[in-house]
Design a protein around this motif. Structure first.
Motif, short mmCIF file in Angstrom:
data_model
loop_
_atom_site.label_atom_id
_atom_site.label_comp_id
_atom_site.label_asym_id
_atom_site.label_seq_id
_atom_site.Cartn_x
_atom_site.Cartn_y
_atom_site.Cartn_z
N LEU A 118 0.83 -1.21 0.00
CA LEU A 118 0.00 0.00 0.00
C LEU A 118 0.86 1.26 0.00
O LEU A 118 0.53 2.24 -0.67
N LYS A 119 1.98 1.24 0.74
CA LYS A 119 2.86 2.41 0.75
C LYS A 119 3.50 2.61 -0.62
O LYS A 119 3.67 3.73 -1.10
N THR A 120 3.83 1.50 -1.28
CA THR A 120 4.38 1.59 -2.63
C THR A 120 3.35 2.20 -3.57
O THR A 120 3.68 3.05 -4.41
N MET A 121 2.10 1.78 -3.43
CA MET A 121 1.03 2.33 -4.28
C MET A 121 0.78 3.80 -3.94
O MET A 121 0.57 4.63 -4.83
N ALA A 122 0.78 4.14 -2.66
CA ALA A 122 0.44 5.49 -2.23
C ALA A 122 1.51 6.51 -2.58
O ALA A 122 1.20 7.67 -2.85
N GLY A 168 4.23 5.84 -4.84
CA GLY A 168 4.92 5.55 -6.09
C GLY A 168 4.67 6.64 -7.12
O GLY A 168 3.57 7.15 -7.25
N HIS A 169 5.69 6.98 -7.88
CA HIS A 169 5.56 8.05 -8.88
C HIS A 169 4.83 7.59 -10.13
O HIS A 169 4.32 8.42 -10.87
N LYS A 170 4.80 6.31 -10.38
CA LYS A 170 4.16 5.81 -11.59
C LYS A 170 2.79 5.20 -11.32
O LYS A 170 2.20 4.60 -12.20
N THR A 171 2.29 5.35 -10.10
CA THR A 171 0.98 4.80 -9.74
C THR A 171 -0.11 5.73 -10.25
O THR A 171 0.01 6.96 -10.15
N GLU A 172 -1.18 5.15 -10.76
CA GLU A 172 -2.30 5.96 -11.21
C GLU A 172 -2.89 6.73 -10.04
O GLU A 172 -2.88 6.25 -8.90
#
Length: 193
Positions: free
Chosen positions: A19-23, A25-29
């Protein structure tokens, strides 16, 4: 009417990391980033109203994503499959139509000099590539790949040295203004040379 209490969220170490990677992340939608933030805030024990206020979201949005995560965990954060009409044609059928358009009609035994979209549609049905297809669908598929079979050009290489002289005597211009223009060019060339 009483408001239902917020569903408690507890995260495993791997879920928290994901979740932290998703929250962050620079390339996450953007939408996935928002959903991950909602779940992370919910895991800290914050109420839905506070999460909605801090993130600038509607309360129902926060409630929806918190509830979906509580029921189905990480896979619930992605979008559900959208409803809609299923595709009428398979990718193989599309490729076969485009391949047919790239062939000359004479190669397939059709007595035409060039393909048009309606003639291609008839040929596709005749070959049983598709049960029924409209000319506009064929035209749209060809436009996607910038295919224009109706603009096919062939070149004739003349080997007879006498043909240009004979051809000039028999040829007539298509439009009268072209005849005048070619006559003017001839005069200009005669004066220069």
């Amino acid at each position: 009417m009483p408001v239902a209490p917020a569903r408690p969220i507890t995260l495993t170490a791997s879920e928290r990391k994901r979740l932290k990677t998703m929250a962050y992340g620079h390339k996450t939608e953007h939408r996935l980033r928002q959903r991950a933030h909602v779940v992370l805030h919910a895991a800290r024990g914050r109420p839905n109203a506070r999460i909605a206020r801090e993130m600038g979201l509607h309360l129902d949005t926060v409630r929806t994503w918190r509830g979906r995560f509580a029921e189905h965990r990480l896979p619930a954060l992605s979008d559900r499959k959208r409803s809609g009409r299923p595709a009428s044609f398979t990718p193989l059928q599309t490729a076969q139509v485009k391949a047919l358009a790239c062939q000359l009609p004479a190669e397939s035994g059709t007595p035409l000099s060039r393909w048009s979209a309606p003639e291609l549609a008839r040929e596709v049905v005749g070959r049983a590539i598709a049960g029924a297809i409209s000319a506009s669908t064929v035209r749209r598929w060809l436009r996607q790949d910038a295919l224009k079979p109706w603009q096919y050009q062939s070149w004739i290489f003349i080997t007879d040295p006498c043909l240009p002289v004979q051809g000039r005597a028999r040829a007539r211009p298509l439009c009268p203004h072209l005849e005048r223009r070619s006559a003017r060019r001839g005069r200009v060339r005669d004066q220069r040379g």
